[in-house]
Write an enzyme that holds these catalytic residues in place. Structure first.
Site, short mmCIF file in Angstrom:
data_model
loop_
_atom_site.label_atom_id
_atom_site.label_comp_id
_atom_site.label_asym_id
_atom_site.label_seq_id
_atom_site.Cartn_x
_atom_site.Cartn_y
_atom_site.Cartn_z
N TYR A 53 0.94 -1.10 -0.14
CA TYR A 53 -0.01 -0.12 0.10
C TYR A 53 0.76 1.30 -0.16
O TYR A 53 0.55 2.20 -0.42
CB TYR A 53 -0.99 0.05 1.05
CG TYR A 53 -2.39 -0.86 0.81
CD1 TYR A 53 -3.25 -0.36 -0.04
CD2 TYR A 53 -2.25 -2.07 1.07
CE1 TYR A 53 -4.33 -1.04 -0.38
CE2 TYR A 53 -3.47 -2.96 0.79
CZ TYR A 53 -4.46 -2.31 0.07
OH TYR A 53 -5.52 -3.05 -0.50
N HIS A 104 -14.73 1.75 -1.45
CA HIS A 104 -13.70 1.06 -0.75
C HIS A 104 -12.39 2.06 0.05
O HIS A 104 -11.54 1.42 0.06
CB HIS A 104 -13.17 0.28 -1.99
CG HIS A 104 -14.15 -0.80 -2.44
ND1 HIS A 104 -13.90 -1.50 -3.65
CD2 HIS A 104 -15.27 -1.42 -2.08
CE1 HIS A 104 -14.88 -2.30 -4.08
NE2 HIS A 104 -15.84 -2.25 -2.89
C1 BJW Z 1 -10.95 -0.24 -18.58
C2 BJW Z 1 -9.93 0.48 -19.22
C3 BJW Z 1 -10.35 1.51 -19.66
C4 BJW Z 1 -9.61 -1.56 -18.34
N1 BJW Z 1 -11.42 2.37 -19.91
N2 BJW Z 1 -12.39 0.27 -18.69
C5 BJW Z 1 -21.98 -11.59 -2.99
C6 BJW Z 1 -21.78 -12.67 -4.05
C7 BJW Z 1 -20.35 -13.28 -3.86
C8 BJW Z 1 -19.33 -12.60 -3.00
C9 BJW Z 1 -19.74 -11.82 -2.15
C10 BJW Z 1 -21.23 -11.17 -2.26
N3 BJW Z 1 -21.14 -10.16 -1.28
C11 BJW Z 1 -20.04 -9.88 -0.72
C12 BJW Z 1 -19.06 -10.85 -1.20
C13 BJW Z 1 -17.69 -11.12 -0.82
C14 BJW Z 1 -16.77 -10.26 -1.44
C15 BJW Z 1 -16.73 -10.27 -3.07
O1 BJW Z 1 -17.59 -9.39 -3.57
N4 BJW Z 1 -16.29 -11.16 -3.61
C16 BJW Z 1 -16.14 -11.28 -5.03
C17 BJW Z 1 -14.84 -11.32 -5.57
C18 BJW Z 1 -16.97 -12.74 -5.28
N5 BJW Z 1 -17.23 -8.82 -1.04
C19 BJW Z 1 -16.71 -8.19 -0.11
O2 BJW Z 1 -15.96 -8.82 0.91
C20 BJW Z 1 -17.03 -6.87 0.48
N6 BJW Z 1 -17.52 -6.86 1.73
C21 BJW Z 1 -18.74 -7.05 1.95
O3 BJW Z 1 -19.45 -7.50 1.19
O4 BJW Z 1 -19.10 -6.88 3.30
C22 BJW Z 1 -20.07 -7.70 3.84
C23 BJW Z 1 -19.88 -8.88 4.50
C24 BJW Z 1 -18.80 -8.83 5.33
C25 BJW Z 1 -18.51 -10.15 6.13
C26 BJW Z 1 -18.80 -11.38 5.61
C27 BJW Z 1 -19.76 -11.03 4.32
C28 BJW Z 1 -20.14 -10.01 3.94
C29 BJW Z 1 -15.83 -6.16 0.46
C30 BJW Z 1 -15.31 -5.82 -0.88
C31 BJW Z 1 -13.79 -4.98 -0.71
C32 BJW Z 1 -13.21 -5.14 -2.13
N7 BJW Z 1 -11.66 -4.43 -1.87
C33 BJW Z 1 -10.84 -4.20 -3.02
C34 BJW Z 1 -9.59 -3.41 -2.43
C35 BJW Z 1 -9.67 -2.17 -1.99
C36 BJW Z 1 -8.66 -1.62 -1.53
C37 BJW Z 1 -7.52 -1.39 -2.71
O5 BJW Z 1 -7.71 -0.73 -3.72
O6 BJW Z 1 -6.38 -2.16 -2.73
O7 BJW Z 1 -11.45 -3.17 -3.86
S1 BJW Z 1 -10.74 -5.65 -4.19
C38 BJW Z 1 -10.75 -4.60 -5.53
O8 BJW Z 1 -11.64 -5.13 -6.50
C39 BJW Z 1 -10.84 -3.21 -5.28
C40 BJW Z 1 -11.43 -2.80 -6.20
O9 BJW Z 1 -12.31 -1.58 -5.93
C41 BJW Z 1 -12.40 -3.99 -6.60
C42 BJW Z 1 -13.38 -3.89 -8.12
O10 BJW Z 1 -12.16 -3.95 -8.70
P1 BJW Z 1 -12.64 -3.21 -10.29
O11 BJW Z 1 -12.48 -1.86 -9.81
O12 BJW Z 1 -13.62 -3.84 -11.00
O13 BJW Z 1 -11.34 -3.38 -11.07
P2 BJW Z 1 -10.93 -4.80 -12.03
O14 BJW Z 1 -9.40 -4.76 -12.11
O15 BJW Z 1 -11.71 -6.03 -11.50
O16 BJW Z 1 -11.52 -4.45 -13.53
C43 BJW Z 1 -11.11 -3.42 -14.15
C44 BJW Z 1 -12.00 -3.16 -15.39
O17 BJW Z 1 -11.48 -2.35 -16.02
C45 BJW Z 1 -11.99 -4.43 -16.33
O18 BJW Z 1 -13.31 -4.83 -16.65
C46 BJW Z 1 -11.23 -3.80 -17.48
O19 BJW Z 1 -11.75 -4.52 -18.75
C47 BJW Z 1 -11.64 -2.42 -17.48
N8 BJW Z 1 -10.60 -1.39 -18.12
N9 BJW Z 1 -8.92 -0.32 -18.91
C48 BJW Z 1 -12.38 1.58 -19.07
N10 BJW Z 1 -8.98 2.49 -19.97
#
Ligand code: BJW
Ligand code: ZN
Length: 237
Positions: A53, A104
């Site tokens: 980080y 986030h």
């Molecule tokens: C372009 C481009 C260009 C490229 N122009 N586009 C329901 C179902 C299943 C699972 C769960 C659920 N509910 C909760 C969960 C668990 C979990 C989860 O979702 N897991 C999944 C992976 C399955 N969620 C959680 O744990 C969340 N908390 C929660 O639900 O609390 C309640 C709870 C608590 C206790 C028990 C149970 C429930 C918290 C989620 C926290 C996510 N944290 C992170 C890290 C943040 C800190 C950091 O930055 O380091 O957040 S993980 C990471 O993923 C980060 C991002 O914000 C997040 C999303 O990623 P993002 O932004 O979509 O990026 P990419 O890389 O995935 O995609 C980039 C996109 O851009 C691509 O599509 C490219 O094509 C595109 N692109 N160039 C436009 N020029």
């Protein structure tokens, strides 16, 4: 007109900030996401997580908002614009957007992992990534951690409530640069769709949301967002 933008890592990609899931250049290409972005990983090796980080925090100094961020900020001239972002960077704010909800957390805030007190002490410079740096220790004995949301952690309540409101009150929702797989953020466009609010996806790749949206633009943020608001009447018919 009320416009809600939901942004993810792809929004900042053209500023030079790596996305998470790009298999070659992504932030997680060389690390295990559940080790580096989870509270379990933090408990097991806080030094590795802290170093990661710090490096990302330092990296932000060298980057600037791109044309996509600037376009969204400029829309405030004629519309009520709210930005719901999963990004922990500050590029929307630096471009001039005034209503930004960080689901986030932020790369620029730190707090104790035990008593939650905010930390504004010194941080080491980190021009290159390193493997391990010991985090500062709070006076309560806890460790200073980034104020971001890791897997398994709750999202900040106020940002979440405002985001739900922004999405459900919008005339149009624009989802940019997210893989739409991380919940609960990935569920927000569904709230708009359920109310008949048009949802436009801007992403060069398909996502699980693509087949559900009103319009999918398979283009990048910086090329498509400038001028998009003006094109909306023609695009949505
Ligand atoms: C372009 C481009 C260009 C490229 N122009 N586009 C329901 C179902 C299943 C699972 C769960 C659920 N509910 C909760 C969960 C668990 C979990 C989860 O979702 N897991 C999944 C992976 C399955 N969620 C959680 O744990 C969340 N908390 C929660 O639900 O609390 C309640 C709870 C608590 C206790 C028990 C149970 C429930 C918290 C989620 C926290 C996510 N944290 C992170 C890290 C943040 C800190 C950091 O930055 O380091 O957040 S993980 C990471 O993923 C980060 C991002 O914000 C997040 C999303 O990623 P993002 O932004 O979509 O990026 P990419 O890389 O995935 O995609 C980039 C996109 O851009 C691509 O599509 C490219 O094509 C595109 N692109 N160039 C436009 N020029
Ligand atoms: Zn403390």
């Amino acid at each position: 007109m009320q416009v809600t933008v939901l942004s993810g890592a792809g929004m900042s990609a053209e500023s030079g900030v790596p996305t998470f899931r790009d298999v070659e250049t992504g932030l997680w290409a060389k690390v295990d996401p559940y080790e580096i972005s989870s509270s379990d990983g933090w408990r097991r090796h806080p030094d590795k997580v802290w170093a990661w980080y710090l490096w990302r925090h330092y990296m932000m100094k060298a980057v600037a908002p791109n044309d996509g961020h600037r376009a969204v900020a400029a829309w405030e001239d004629g519309a009520q614009v709210r930005v719901v972002t999963q990004n922990v960077d500050d590029l929307h704010e630096r471009a001039g957007s005034t209503e930004v909800y960080h689901l986030h957390g932020s790369l620029f805030h730190f707090r104790c992992d035990r008593c939650n007190v905010a930390y504004d002490g010194p941080l080491p410079e980190m021009p290159q990534p390193v493997e391990s740096v010991d985090p500062p220790v709070c006076s309560c004995g806890g460790l200073i951690r980034p104020n971001v949301v890791w897997f398994g952690e709750q999202l900040p309540t106020e940002a979440w409530d405002r985001s739900v409101e922004a999405v459900t009150q919008a005339d149009v929702a624009i989802v940019v640069g997210t893989s739409s797989i991380v919940y609960p953020a990935a569920g927000l466009p569904e709230l708009a769709l359920a109310q008949g609010i048009p949802v436009i996806e801007v992403n060069p790749e398909r996502t699980p949301l693509t087949d559900r949206v009103t319009l999918s633009l398979r283009e990048t943020a910086a090329t498509t967002l400038p001028g998009l608001l003006q094109r909306l009447p023609a695009l949505l018919g």
